[in-house]
Structure formats: structure tokens, C-alpha cells
Design a protein around this motif. Structure first.
Motif, mmCIF file in Angstrom:
data_model
loop_
_atom_site.group_PDB
_atom_site.id
_atom_site.type_symbol
_atom_site.label_atom_id
_atom_site.label_comp_id
_atom_site.label_asym_id
_atom_site.label_seq_id
_atom_site.Cartn_x
_atom_site.Cartn_y
_atom_site.Cartn_z
ATOM 1 N N ALA A 9 76.480 -77.150 -33.748
ATOM 2 C CA ALA A 9 76.466 -77.708 -34.088
ATOM 3 C C ALA A 9 77.694 -78.793 -34.050
ATOM 4 N N ALA A 10 78.971 -78.493 -33.689
ATOM 5 C CA ALA A 10 79.649 -79.076 -33.824
ATOM 6 C C ALA A 10 79.552 -79.876 -32.283
ATOM 7 N N GLU A 11 79.450 -79.584 -31.011
ATOM 8 C CA GLU A 11 78.987 -80.522 -30.052
ATOM 9 C C GLU A 11 77.948 -81.526 -30.831
ATOM 10 N N LEU A 12 77.042 -81.092 -31.846
ATOM 11 C CA LEU A 12 76.419 -81.900 -31.631
ATOM 12 C C LEU A 12 77.022 -83.160 -32.429
ATOM 13 N N ALA A 13 77.788 -82.516 -33.775
ATOM 14 C CA ALA A 13 77.988 -83.755 -34.870
ATOM 15 C C ALA A 13 79.438 -84.826 -33.895
ATOM 16 N N SER A 14 80.089 -83.788 -33.214
ATOM 17 C CA SER A 14 81.136 -85.126 -31.899
ATOM 18 C C SER A 14 80.139 -86.008 -31.087
ATOM 19 N N ASP A 15 78.566 -85.810 -30.552
ATOM 20 C CA ASP A 15 78.504 -86.396 -29.914
ATOM 21 C C ASP A 15 77.375 -87.931 -30.709
ATOM 22 N N LEU A 16 77.557 -87.035 -31.893
ATOM 23 C CA LEU A 16 77.022 -88.333 -32.664
ATOM 24 C C LEU A 16 78.130 -89.147 -33.341
ATOM 25 N N ALA A 17 79.432 -88.388 -33.929
ATOM 26 C CA ALA A 17 80.067 -89.758 -34.126
ATOM 27 C C ALA A 17 80.567 -90.770 -32.647
ATOM 28 N N ALA A 18 80.897 -89.693 -30.950
ATOM 29 C CA ALA A 18 80.839 -90.590 -30.623
ATOM 30 C C ALA A 18 79.243 -92.273 -30.639
#
Length: 349
Positions: A9-18
Motif C-alpha cells: 500500500a505504501a509503495e502504491l501510494a508513493s507511485d500514485l503521488a509520483a
């Protein structure tokens, strides 16, 4: 936001923020309109747009378009297989494809549109132009409809119509700019009827009667597609409708600006003012009587393959679209005013 057991979930949130940063920096208009969407739909829209934007830029701006196209296709295949390149944009795009059941044929058609651009392809008839528009615009409408949790053929057909209308408006607006860049998206049979060539268009410093008629003809072709596309907004989740109404209204207003300028798309490029965009965005929240949607109305023939691809694909688990926390016209006005202030005074807000 749905996250599978293999996703962090943390990685996905970071990817979506990018992906969101790419949107914010690359397209202020899209970014502003996207803020009218529910949060989950907005996140998926960012992922879709970022992959498409990065891919299009790689092909359009690179020194070797064919090699860039091959790499985009490779990345698309890997994303579709759930094994994306280790980049935020690719991982987020792979998540959207899987989570919302987007069939490979839809983004594949978009990449085919990139290829036609790289080839400098010309189009003999309006139907050929629509085939191009189906790839570069209706594909996006289909993917956006899917991330809103809607898969019905009639809703997809109307989304395709709206994509066609918007792309025909783009073509009408950019006739001079495209011609000077060595591109032409007007049907060549129209040009012959007008006694013009694409090279002749590029040599013009202002629109003559022939160009004005061609521009008006393209806008006339878009008009019924807007009516059909807008009628399908009633089939979308209520929380998603204002953003799509606003996008449709802003694009239609581009056509109105072109008409007010005497259909001159050579010497000027039609622009909708920020104040007008604010008004249109605010108006998108006003309840209107839904347009009649004819369930028997077929999609444009040029888009049928996209709807067939969705119908043949397995549907993902039910997607529930939550209403945005602030869903009112005053909120929309405040949002666009703040965005306008940031454009005028970058150090503020």
C-alpha cells in the motif's frame, strides 16, 4: 483504493503521488479538472494519464521514434502481465489495468495512435480521421469509464463519442499549428474539394475562406458527437458526473471560441479563459435533466473494437465510487480560483 495482496500500500501510494506530480507539472487543465473527481477515480486517472503522457513524450520528442515505440509496447506488455518495469509510472499503470479490468487491446490501440502520429499518417476521409481519434481519444474515454466502475456497452459507446468529439475539436483548433509542424489531420478528400494541400496550409499566415469552411466543417462533425457523448454522462456514478460535464463543456467552448473568431485556426489558437473555465466548472454541479440515452444507439463504427474488447474481458470485483468530500459548485469555484491565483502569483498558495 483496492490493493492486492502482492501490492504494498505504501509503495502504491508513493507511485500514485509520483503520477500526480507528472499531471500537475504537465497539464494544468487536466490536473484542475481531475480534482473534481472522487479520490479513488482521481488516483486511477493519474496513473492512466501519467503512463500515456510519458509514453507519448518518449515517441514524440525522442530522436528515434520507432525504437521508442518498441519500448512503449514492451512496457505495456509487461504492465499487462503484472510484471511492470521498476518505475512508478509503470507500476501504477499495471495496478490500474489489473484493478479495473482494462483489457490490453484498449491501451494497445492508444499506442497504435502514437505510431500513426510518428509515421505522419494522413487520412483520406472523415471516417479515417475518426479511426485515428478512436485510438488517441476514445481509448482514454473507455479507460476512464472503466475506472469509474461502469462497463455497460451503451455507456462505453457514449464515452467513445465524447472522445471523438473532443479530438475533432482539437483538430479544428490546431490546423495552422499542425500544418507548420508538418502534420495534417484534415481529411485529404476535404482538402481536394477545397483546392488545398497540406503544404498549402503550412504556407498560409491567416485563414482564407477555404480554411474557414474546413474548420467549420470539422466543428460541425463534432457537434452531434458531443450531444451523444454528453447524454451518456447520466450513466456514470453521480459523483463522477461534474468532472466529465466540465471537461465536455470546456472542450465544446473551444469550438465556440473558434466560431467567434470567424473559424480562423491559422493565425490564432483558440483558448478558453480561466474565468470561463471557472464558470463552466461551477455549472457542472447544477442538476440538469438527463439527456435521453437510446440503448439501441450503436457506437461509432470506428470504436466498436474497443467495446468488443471490454465485453470479452473478465470484469473485476465491483468498484464502488464514493462521493467527494466537497461536492458543490462553491467548492469548485474556490478550487479554480485558487489554481488561477497560483498561475498568476506562483509564490503564493
Amino acid at each position: 483504493m483496492r490493493v492486492s495482496g502482492t501490492d504494498s500500500a505504501a509503495e502504491l501510494a508513493s507511485d500514485l503521488a509520483a503520477c500526480g506530480r507528472i499531471i500537475r507539472d504537465g497539464s494544468k487543465s487536466f490536473h484542475a479538472a481531475s480534482l473534481l473527481l472522487p479520490r479513488d477515480v482521481r488516483a486511477a486517472a493519474y496513473a492512466l494519464y501519467a503512463f500515456c503522457r510519458v509514453s507519448d513524450d518518449a515517441v514524440d520528442e525522442g530522436a528515434h521514434p520507432e525504437a521508442a515505440l518498441q519500448d512503449v509496447r514492451r512496457r505495456l506488455r509487461l504492465a499487462d502481465a503484472g510484471q511492470p518495469d521498476p518505475a512508478s509510472v509503470d507500476r501504477a499503470f499495471a495496478w490500474v489495468l489489473r484493478a479495473y479490468g482494462i483489457p490490453f487491446a484498449v491501451p494497445e490501440a492508444l499506442v497504435e495512435g502514437f505510431e500513426w502520429d510518428a509515421q505522419g499518417r494522413r487520412f483520406e476521409t472523415l471516417e479515417d480521421v475518426k479511426s485515428y481519434a478512436a485510438r488517441v481519444a476514445s481509448t482514454v474515454g473507455v479507460m476512464m469509464t472503466l475506472v469509474m466502475g461502469v462497463r455497460s456497452p451503451v455507456a462505453l459507446a457514449r464515452a467513445c463519442d465524447l472522445g471523438l468529439a473532443m479530438q475533432l475539436t482539437n483538430i479544428a483548433r490546431d490546423i495552422g499549428e499542425d500544418a507548420r509542424a508538418g502534420r495534417c489531420y484534415l481529411p485529404t478528400d476535404w482538402l481536394r474539394d477545397a483546392g488545398l494541400t497540406s503544404e498549402g496550409l503550412a504556407a498560409l499566415s491567416q485563414a482564407d475562406g477555404r480554411v474557414r469552411q474546413l474548420t467549420e466543417r470539422m466543428l460541425d462533425a463534432a457537434r452531434p458527437l458531443y450531444a451523444s457523448g454528453i447524454s451518456g454522462i447520466a450513466l456514470l456514478p453521480e459523483a463522477c458526473r461534474p468532472a466529465i460535464r466540465a471537461a465536455a463543456a470546456i472542450y465544446a467552448e473551444i469550438g465556440a471560441e473558434i466560431a467567434r473568431a470567424g473559424h480562423d485556426s491559422i493565425a490564432r489558437r483558440a483558448v478558453v479563459s480561466k474565468r470561463r473555465k471557472i464558470a463552466l466548472a461551477a455549472g457542472s454541479f447544477i442538476p440538469v435533466r438527463p439527456g435521453a440515452v437510446n440503448p439501441d444507439a450503436p457506437p461509432a463504427p470506428e470504436c466498436q473494437f474497443l467495446i468488443d474488447a471490454v465485453e470479452a474481458a473478465p470484469a473485476p470485483p465491483l468498484v464502488l465510487v464514493d462521493a467527494p468530500k466537497a461536492g458543490s459548485a462553491p467548492w469548485a469555484i474556490d478550487l479554480f480560483l485558487r489554481l488561477e491565483q497560483r498561475d498568476l502569483y506562483p509564490g503564493q498558495g
